[in-house]
Design an enzyme around this catalytic site. Structure first.
Site, PDB file in Angstrom:
ATOM      1  N   SER A 197      47.275  35.329  38.513  1.00  0.00           N
ATOM      2  CA  SER A 197      46.953  34.719  39.801  1.00  0.00           C
ATOM      3  C   SER A 197      47.346  33.253  39.748  1.00  0.00           C
ATOM      4  O   SER A 197      47.493  32.682  38.654  1.00  0.00           O
ATOM      5  CB  SER A 197      45.432  34.832  40.038  1.00  0.00           C
ATOM      6  N   TYR A 250      36.670  34.235  37.502  1.00  0.00           N
ATOM      7  CA  TYR A 250      37.938  34.850  37.907  1.00  0.00           C
ATOM      8  C   TYR A 250      39.116  34.091  37.277  1.00  0.00           C
ATOM      9  O   TYR A 250      40.031  34.695  36.702  1.00  0.00           O
ATOM     10  CB  TYR A 250      38.035  34.851  39.435  1.00  0.00           C
TER      11      TYR A 250
HETATM   12  N1  LIG Z   1      44.945  38.933  47.232  1.00  0.00           N
HETATM   13  C1  LIG Z   1      45.138  37.800  46.588  1.00  0.00           C
HETATM   14  O1  LIG Z   1      45.081  36.707  47.179  1.00  0.00           O
HETATM   15  C2  LIG Z   1      45.438  37.799  45.107  1.00  0.00           C
HETATM   16  C3  LIG Z   1      45.869  36.578  44.552  1.00  0.00           C
HETATM   17  C4  LIG Z   1      46.138  36.528  43.195  1.00  0.00           C
HETATM   18  C5  LIG Z   1      46.020  37.664  42.404  1.00  0.00           C
HETATM   19  N2  LIG Z   1      45.596  38.831  42.976  1.00  0.00           N
HETATM   20  C6  LIG Z   1      45.453  39.990  42.092  1.00  0.00           C
HETATM   21  O2  LIG Z   1      46.241  41.048  42.581  1.00  0.00           O
HETATM   22  C7  LIG Z   1      45.654  42.296  42.190  1.00  0.00           C
HETATM   23  C8  LIG Z   1      45.527  43.208  43.400  1.00  0.00           C
HETATM   24  O3  LIG Z   1      44.641  42.588  44.320  1.00  0.00           O
HETATM   25  P1  LIG Z   1      44.662  42.896  45.900  1.00  0.00           P
HETATM   26  O4  LIG Z   1      44.633  41.579  46.573  1.00  0.00           O
HETATM   27  O5  LIG Z   1      45.705  43.859  46.233  1.00  0.00           O
HETATM   28  O6  LIG Z   1      43.182  43.510  46.052  1.00  0.00           O
HETATM   29  P2  LIG Z   1      42.649  44.854  46.759  1.00  0.00           P
HETATM   30  O7  LIG Z   1      41.160  44.717  46.701  1.00  0.00           O
HETATM   31  O8  LIG Z   1      43.310  45.034  48.084  1.00  0.00           O
HETATM   32  O9  LIG Z   1      43.166  46.015  45.781  1.00  0.00           O
HETATM   33  C9  LIG Z   1      42.654  46.168  44.479  1.00  0.00           C
HETATM   34  C10 LIG Z   1      42.712  47.642  44.116  1.00  0.00           C
HETATM   35  O10 LIG Z   1      42.237  47.785  42.773  1.00  0.00           O
HETATM   36  C11 LIG Z   1      41.318  48.854  42.734  1.00  0.00           C
HETATM   37  N3  LIG Z   1      40.351  48.660  41.660  1.00  0.00           N
HETATM   38  C12 LIG Z   1      39.330  47.787  41.603  1.00  0.00           C
HETATM   39  N4  LIG Z   1      38.629  47.946  40.483  1.00  0.00           N
HETATM   40  C13 LIG Z   1      39.202  48.954  39.807  1.00  0.00           C
HETATM   41  C14 LIG Z   1      38.933  49.607  38.580  1.00  0.00           C
HETATM   42  N5  LIG Z   1      37.884  49.241  37.815  1.00  0.00           N
HETATM   43  N6  LIG Z   1      39.726  50.603  38.159  1.00  0.00           N
HETATM   44  C15 LIG Z   1      40.791  51.005  38.931  1.00  0.00           C
HETATM   45  N7  LIG Z   1      41.087  50.442  40.119  1.00  0.00           N
HETATM   46  C16 LIG Z   1      40.311  49.425  40.549  1.00  0.00           C
HETATM   47  C17 LIG Z   1      40.635  48.850  44.093  1.00  0.00           C
HETATM   48  O11 LIG Z   1      40.011  50.090  44.397  1.00  0.00           O
HETATM   49  C18 LIG Z   1      41.798  48.514  45.004  1.00  0.00           C
HETATM   50  O12 LIG Z   1      42.474  49.670  45.439  1.00  0.00           O
HETATM   51  C19 LIG Z   1      44.327  41.945  41.518  1.00  0.00           C
HETATM   52  O13 LIG Z   1      44.489  41.936  40.118  1.00  0.00           O
HETATM   53  C20 LIG Z   1      44.051  40.551  42.026  1.00  0.00           C
HETATM   54  O14 LIG Z   1      43.218  39.817  41.147  1.00  0.00           O
HETATM   55  C21 LIG Z   1      45.315  38.928  44.304  1.00  0.00           C
END
Ligand SMILES: NC(=O)c1ccc[n+]([C@@H]2O[C@H](COP(=O)([O-])OP(=O)(O)OC[C@H]3O[C@@H](n4cnc5c(N)ncnc54)[C@H](O)[C@@H]3O)[C@@H](O)[C@H]2O)c1
Length: 282
Positions: free
Chosen positions: A152, A165
């Site tokens: 991230s 986080y």
């Molecule tokens: N959205 C942002 O701004 C952002 C920024 C930086 C990094 N990220 C990272 O990107 C990745 C995806 O995030 P996103 O924004 O798409 O979020 P999201 O909440 O839309 O999707 C996350 C997915 O992971 C699944 N998940 C959660 N816990 C789990 C577990 N224990 N086992 C299996 N699956 C699990 C959820 O069910 C969901 O489908 C994450 O690692 C997040 O930290 C997101």
């Protein structure tokens, strides 16, 4: 024979097998669908079975073969079962996208040890479990390949409103950089992806600690991400481009690029800006 230094061409993924964790929503779903449009076969997992089935249905409509598995990435055994099923079904893995992750908003004094254990078990150990389950088979096949780990922008520059986080995402970045050096002789590239503010369900799914009014804090979070308007579809395109270029670190969205450059060239200024941004986000 390992293909040292070989790069995975992502413009056309015909005959390739792509694994995505957390494929039920957001960035994971869009990476899966983009890979499907580029003709990859998919092995997808998520803790949320209904969401996972939703992604699988969309990918199948694009005409590709999809294997789904309900997995909690914090559970090493279920990840091993998923990897076995994937190799048994497809016989190979070319791209492993360790995307599953959860958010926790709050400073250190707002969180307790259980919060830390929960977050570390998913955001860090989830990546460890996936690498542990899939890498031996990828190495043994001698096909080379690529690993993408979702860190991230908060893993580039610490954020005092995302203390736990940030810690997990710094750890994912460190793991990725070391793994990249270790896997090079096997022809397997490793990219740490560092997105900025991406409009996904993470704003709804994140745990919020330390706010006097949690609903108001969440509303502010949701509207900030919506206003920023950076879509997970754009992240997916950036991820496949970073894989094709075998990038070590791939910031995604302009704020992440700025944080990347500042954190490496002007750390005091970067920290000052991070503190101001965290105040604004409250
Ligand atoms: N959205 C942002 O701004 C952002 C920024 C930086 C990094 N990220 C990272 O990107 C990745 C995806 O995030 P996103 O924004 O798409 O979020 P999201 O909440 O839309 O999707 C996350 C997915 O992971 C699944 N998940 C959660 N816990 C789990 C577990 N224990 N086992 C299996 N699956 C699990 C959820 O069910 C969901 O489908 C994450 O690692 C997040 O930290 C997101």
């Amino acid at each position: 024979m390992p293909r040292t230094g070989s790069r995975l061409k992502t413009a056309d993924l015909t005959d390739r097998v792509v694994v995505v964790t957390g494929a039920g929503s957001g960035i994971g779903r869009e990476v899966a669908l983009l890979c499907a449009r580029r003709h990859a076969r998919l092995a997808l997992c998520d803790i949320n079975e209904a969401a996972l089935d939703g992604t699988a249905g969309m990918a199948e409509k694009l005409g590709v073969e999809v294997l789904t598995y309900q997995v909690d990435v914090s559970d090493a055994d279920s990840m091993i079962r998923f990897a076995h099923a994937t190799f048994e079904h497809f016989g190979q893995v070319d791209l492993l996208v360790n995307n599953a992750g959860v958010g926790l908003v709050g400073g250190f004094l707002d969180t307790n040890v259980k919060d830390w254990q929960w977050l570390i078990n998913i955001n860090l150990m989830g990546v460890v479990h996936s690498c542990d389950a899939f890498l031996p088979g990828m190495i043994e096949s001698g096909r080379g390949g690529h690993v993408v780990n979702l860190s991230s922008a908060a893993g580039l520059l610490a954020n005092p409103q995302l203390t736990a986080y940030s810690a997990t995402k710094f750890a994912v970045l460190g793991l990725s950089e070391a793994l990249r050096m270790e896997l090079k002789p096997h022809g397997i590239g490793v990219t740490a992806v560092c997105p900025g503010i991406i409009n996904t369900a993470i704003t709804q799914n994140s745990v919020i600690r330390g706010a006097a009014d949690v609903d108001a804090r969440r509303k502010h979070l949701v509207s900030t991400y919506q206003k920023r308007g950076y879509t997970p579809e754009r992240v997916a395109k950036n991820i496949l481009r970073a894989v094709a270029r075998n990038r070590a670190v791939a910031p995604v969205a302009s704020e992440a690029h700025v944080m990347y450059v500042l954190s490496r060239t002007a750390p005091p200024l970067a920290r000052w800006l991070a503190a101001r941004a965290a105040e604004f986000s409250k």
